[in-house]
Design a protein around this motif. Structure first.
Motif, PDB file in Angstrom:
ATOM      1  N   TYR A  37       0.825  -1.214   0.000  1.00  0.00           N
ATOM      2  CA  TYR A  37       0.000   0.000   0.000  1.00  0.00           C
ATOM      3  C   TYR A  37       0.859   1.264   0.000  1.00  0.00           C
ATOM      4  N   GLN A  38       2.155   1.126   0.127  1.00  0.00           N
ATOM      5  CA  GLN A  38       3.043   2.281   0.190  1.00  0.00           C
ATOM      6  C   GLN A  38       3.189   2.945  -1.177  1.00  0.00           C
ATOM      7  N   GLY A  39       3.111   4.276  -1.188  1.00  0.00           N
ATOM      8  CA  GLY A  39       3.280   4.997  -2.447  1.00  0.00           C
ATOM      9  C   GLY A  39       2.445   6.256  -2.498  1.00  0.00           C
ATOM     10  N   LYS A  40       2.019   6.620  -3.683  1.00  0.00           N
ATOM     11  CA  LYS A  40       1.248   7.851  -3.890  1.00  0.00           C
ATOM     12  C   LYS A  40      -0.136   7.513  -4.442  1.00  0.00           C
ATOM     13  N   TRP A  41      -1.160   8.073  -3.797  1.00  0.00           N
ATOM     14  CA  TRP A  41      -2.550   7.871  -4.195  1.00  0.00           C
ATOM     15  C   TRP A  41      -3.156   9.228  -4.565  1.00  0.00           C
ATOM     16  N   ASN A  42      -4.059   9.225  -5.525  1.00  0.00           N
ATOM     17  CA  ASN A  42      -4.750  10.456  -5.928  1.00  0.00           C
ATOM     18  C   ASN A  42      -6.263  10.272  -5.867  1.00  0.00           C
ATOM     19  N   LEU A  43      -6.951  11.372  -5.608  1.00  0.00           N
ATOM     20  CA  LEU A  43      -8.413  11.352  -5.621  1.00  0.00           C
ATOM     21  C   LEU A  43      -8.891  11.046  -7.035  1.00  0.00           C
ATOM     22  N   LYS A  44      -9.761  10.037  -7.179  1.00  0.00           N
ATOM     23  CA  LYS A  44     -10.199   9.616  -8.511  1.00  0.00           C
ATOM     24  C   LYS A  44     -11.187  10.610  -9.113  1.00  0.00           C
ATOM     25  N   GLU A  45     -12.218  10.979  -8.349  1.00  0.00           N
ATOM     26  CA  GLU A  45     -13.252  11.884  -8.849  1.00  0.00           C
ATOM     27  C   GLU A  45     -13.606  12.906  -7.770  1.00  0.00           C
ATOM     28  N   GLU A  46     -13.980  14.078  -8.203  1.00  0.00           N
ATOM     29  CA  GLU A  46     -14.398  15.112  -7.256  1.00  0.00           C
ATOM     30  C   GLU A  46     -15.722  14.732  -6.606  1.00  0.00           C
ATOM     31  N   TYR A  47     -15.984  15.312  -5.441  1.00  0.00           N
ATOM     32  CA  TYR A  47     -17.297  15.160  -4.811  1.00  0.00           C
ATOM     33  C   TYR A  47     -17.729  16.518  -4.275  1.00  0.00           C
ATOM     34  N   GLU A  62      -9.065  18.073  -5.750  1.00  0.00           N
ATOM     35  CA  GLU A  62      -7.783  17.370  -5.858  1.00  0.00           C
ATOM     36  C   GLU A  62      -7.344  16.883  -4.489  1.00  0.00           C
ATOM     37  N   ALA A  63      -6.732  15.721  -4.468  1.00  0.00           N
ATOM     38  CA  ALA A  63      -6.120  15.207  -3.245  1.00  0.00           C
ATOM     39  C   ALA A  63      -4.999  14.260  -3.640  1.00  0.00           C
ATOM     40  N   THR A  64      -3.836  14.476  -3.048  1.00  0.00           N
ATOM     41  CA  THR A  64      -2.695  13.592  -3.257  1.00  0.00           C
ATOM     42  C   THR A  64      -2.229  13.100  -1.900  1.00  0.00           C
ATOM     43  N   MET A  65      -2.124  11.789  -1.764  1.00  0.00           N
ATOM     44  CA  MET A  65      -1.777  11.189  -0.473  1.00  0.00           C
ATOM     45  C   MET A  65      -0.558  10.279  -0.633  1.00  0.00           C
ATOM     46  N   TYR A  66       0.427  10.483   0.240  1.00  0.00           N
ATOM     47  CA  TYR A  66       1.587   9.602   0.305  1.00  0.00           C
ATOM     48  C   TYR A  66       1.408   8.675   1.513  1.00  0.00           C
ATOM     49  N   THR A  67       1.620   7.392   1.294  1.00  0.00           N
ATOM     50  CA  THR A  67       1.395   6.412   2.357  1.00  0.00           C
ATOM     51  C   THR A  67       2.657   5.611   2.630  1.00  0.00           C
ATOM     52  N   ASN A  68       2.870   5.275   3.889  1.00  0.00           N
ATOM     53  CA  ASN A  68       3.957   4.394   4.288  1.00  0.00           C
ATOM     54  C   ASN A  68       3.502   3.550   5.469  1.00  0.00           C
ATOM     55  N   CYS A  69       4.132   2.416   5.664  1.00  0.00           N
ATOM     56  CA  CYS A  69       3.749   1.513   6.749  1.00  0.00           C
ATOM     57  C   CYS A  69       3.843   2.234   8.088  1.00  0.00           C
ATOM     58  N   LEU A  70       2.869   1.997   8.934  1.00  0.00           N
ATOM     59  CA  LEU A  70       2.849   2.600  10.262  1.00  0.00           C
ATOM     60  C   LEU A  70       3.517   1.635  11.222  1.00  0.00           C
ATOM     61  N   GLN A 125      -4.819  18.408   0.106  1.00  0.00           N
ATOM     62  CA  GLN A 125      -6.078  18.582  -0.611  1.00  0.00           C
ATOM     63  C   GLN A 125      -6.208  20.027  -1.091  1.00  0.00           C
ATOM     64  N   LYS A 126      -6.580  20.180  -2.343  1.00  0.00           N
ATOM     65  CA  LYS A 126      -6.907  21.504  -2.858  1.00  0.00           C
ATOM     66  C   LYS A 126      -8.363  21.469  -3.302  1.00  0.00           C
ATOM     67  N   HIS A 127      -9.219  22.061  -2.472  1.00  0.00           N
ATOM     68  CA  HIS A 127     -10.653  22.036  -2.715  1.00  0.00           C
ATOM     69  C   HIS A 127     -11.180  23.455  -2.938  1.00  0.00           C
ATOM     70  N   GLU A 128     -12.470  23.574  -3.195  1.00  0.00           N
ATOM     71  CA  GLU A 128     -13.054  24.869  -3.570  1.00  0.00           C
ATOM     72  C   GLU A 128     -14.347  25.121  -2.800  1.00  0.00           C
ATOM     73  N   ILE A 129     -14.653  26.411  -2.616  1.00  0.00           N
ATOM     74  CA  ILE A 129     -15.959  26.825  -2.096  1.00  0.00           C
ATOM     75  C   ILE A 129     -16.637  27.683  -3.159  1.00  0.00           C
ATOM     76  N   TRP A 130     -17.885  27.331  -3.474  1.00  0.00           N
ATOM     77  CA  TRP A 130     -18.673  28.026  -4.491  1.00  0.00           C
ATOM     78  C   TRP A 130     -19.914  28.642  -3.863  1.00  0.00           C
ATOM     79  N   HIS A 158      -6.957  24.932   1.057  1.00  0.00           N
ATOM     80  CA  HIS A 158      -5.775  24.073   1.080  1.00  0.00           C
ATOM     81  C   HIS A 158      -5.732  23.364   2.431  1.00  0.00           C
ATOM     82  N   THR A 159      -5.638  22.042   2.399  1.00  0.00           N
ATOM     83  CA  THR A 159      -5.703  21.270   3.635  1.00  0.00           C
ATOM     84  C   THR A 159      -4.590  20.235   3.686  1.00  0.00           C
ATOM     85  N   PHE A 160      -4.017  20.079   4.872  1.00  0.00           N
ATOM     86  CA  PHE A 160      -3.051  19.014   5.117  1.00  0.00           C
ATOM     87  C   PHE A 160      -3.679  18.049   6.108  1.00  0.00           C
ATOM     88  N   PHE A 161      -3.782  16.785   5.708  1.00  0.00           N
ATOM     89  CA  PHE A 161      -4.537  15.784   6.466  1.00  0.00           C
ATOM     90  C   PHE A 161      -3.643  14.590   6.757  1.00  0.00           C
TER      91      PHE A 161
END
Length: 390
Positions: A174-184, A201-209, A226-231, A273-276
């Motif tokens: 599961y280690q690596g880089k994941w991206n958000l597939k579709e907006e919600y 948009e969301a890009t997540m880096y994962t490593n073993c805990l 995460q780079k999201h928007e408010i409309w 802009h969010t860091f999670f």
């Protein structure tokens, strides 16, 4: 004798640098005064066995040189933090980090929410040595997170050679880089209607805990930008208008698939802009997700652009005031432990997990007195270990 003296000097230098972060080193016990060696190893992205060789002076010359550079880079990042005026008058002590962030990523969490900065660091795509590279301008809040995982000197991943003999360590695939597939999208409930949150948009880096409670590789952590928007909807339609039925938690499909950019009723107000940081645990059938927001920044669209769409300075100021309130109150829900159902395992046999596989989570967001369902799907775009453990 010359090699021995060189290794001894490298070992002493390594200890001296670590003492700046973790206090006095006890030579008799081979440990620091206030932090366990296992905790320091995790902070520096080393396995316990790697760090043990370093701390006991049995590592190779190359290992010592890389380790010294890693600690020096970490100290430079902390110096950068102080230079930026973050938490003035306080010292940085990794052992007091209650959110479980690593040494480097603790600094990243703060910088992601601050202004544009400049510093001399390498991008992963450039094969040159770090010392030979020119200063890089970091103009994106994402760049610091990317650097933390995509560089040659600090590698947070568990390696194939570090896996147990029976190869049972599910998180390694599961280690690596994941991206958000579709907006919600999520409509907000406020005193004033018309506000909508779009996860773009969301890009997540994962490593073993790796910690004392996880000895079987059945957990991994994810650091996510995460780079999201408010409309704003100029019609100010109530939240029920976007739900399947009044009082339902389900959003209408036509709302989910709508493109606000193509609808004149909708005006983009701000970027969020969010860091999670998330934690993921695995069992024989499911992946469980939990986590909290570490940092958030709100970036408004230019007033000139908003005025061209809204035709009223007062309306622009009122809307910006509402959006600030959303960021401080409604988005606060995203800072609490999230509410998501477990995801089905992408592959029953974790060894077979591959790039293109996805983690799908069905979650709920609380907006005022409403609960709204949303679907979040991550796709594995880059897998650190492609090979299968044998």
């Amino acid at each position: 004798m010359k090699d021995y003296e060189n290794l001894k000097d490298l070992h002493l230098n390594f200890i001296r640098l670590l003492e700046q972060l973790y206090g006095t080193f006890n030579q008799e016990k081979n440990k620091f005064e206030s932090t366990s060696n296992s905790k320091i190893a995790r902070d520096l992205f080393y396995s316990d066995s790697q760090f043990s060789r370093l701390i006991n002076g049995t590592a190779s010359e190359g290992e010592f040189k890389r380790a010294v550079r890693n600690v020096e880079r970490s100290l430079e990042l902390i110096g950068l933090k102080e230079k930026e005026g973050i938490a003035p008058g306080t010292s940085y002590k990794p052992q007091k980090n209650k959110k479980g962030l690593s040494l480097v990523l603790s600094v990243v969490a703060v910088i992601l929410a601050s202004s544009t900065i400049y510093f001399g660091l390498s991008h992963f795509s450039n094969p040159q040595k770090l010392e030979d590279q020119p200063t890089v301008q970091v103009s994106s809040r994402f760049d610091m997170l990317k650097w933390s995982f995509e560089n040659h000197y600090i590698n947070p991943y568990v390696k194939l050679r570090e896996l147990p003999e029976d190869c049972y360590y599910p998180c390694y695939k599961y280690q690596g880089k994941w991206n958000l597939k579709e907006e919600y999208k999520i409509p907000f409930f406020r005193e004033r209607n018309g506000f909508h949150y779009v996860a773009k948009e969301a890009t997540m880096y994962t490593n073993c805990l790796e910690n004392d409670s996880n000895t079987n590789g059945e957990a991994f952590e994810g650091y996510e930008y995460q780079k999201h928007e408010i409309w704003y909807d100029t019609r100010e339609l109530p939240i029920d208008s976007f739900l399947v039925t009044a009082g339902s938690t389900k959003i209408r499909p036509e709302y989910t698939h709508a493109r606000f950019e193509e609808d004149d009723h909708f005006v983009k107000i701000a970027y969020v802009h969010t860091f999670f940081r998330g934690e993921y645990t695995l069992d024989s059938a499911s992946v469980y997700r939990s986590g909290k927001v570490i940092g958030r920044d709100l970036e408004f669209i230019a007033d000139e652009t908003l005025l061209s769409r809204l035709d009223s300075e007062k309306l622009v100021e009122d809307i910006k005031s509402e959006v600030n309130a959303i960021a401080q109150n409604r988005l606060e829900d995203f800072s609490k432990p999230i509410s998501c159902d477990p995801a089905q395992l992408p592959k029953e046999d974790f060894h077979m997990l591959d790039e293109g596989d996805a983690l799908e989570f069905n979650c709920q967001f609380s907006t005022g007195r409403f609960l709204v369902d949303y679907h979040k799907e991550y796709v594995l775009d880059y897998q650190y270990i492609n090979n299968v453990c044998r």
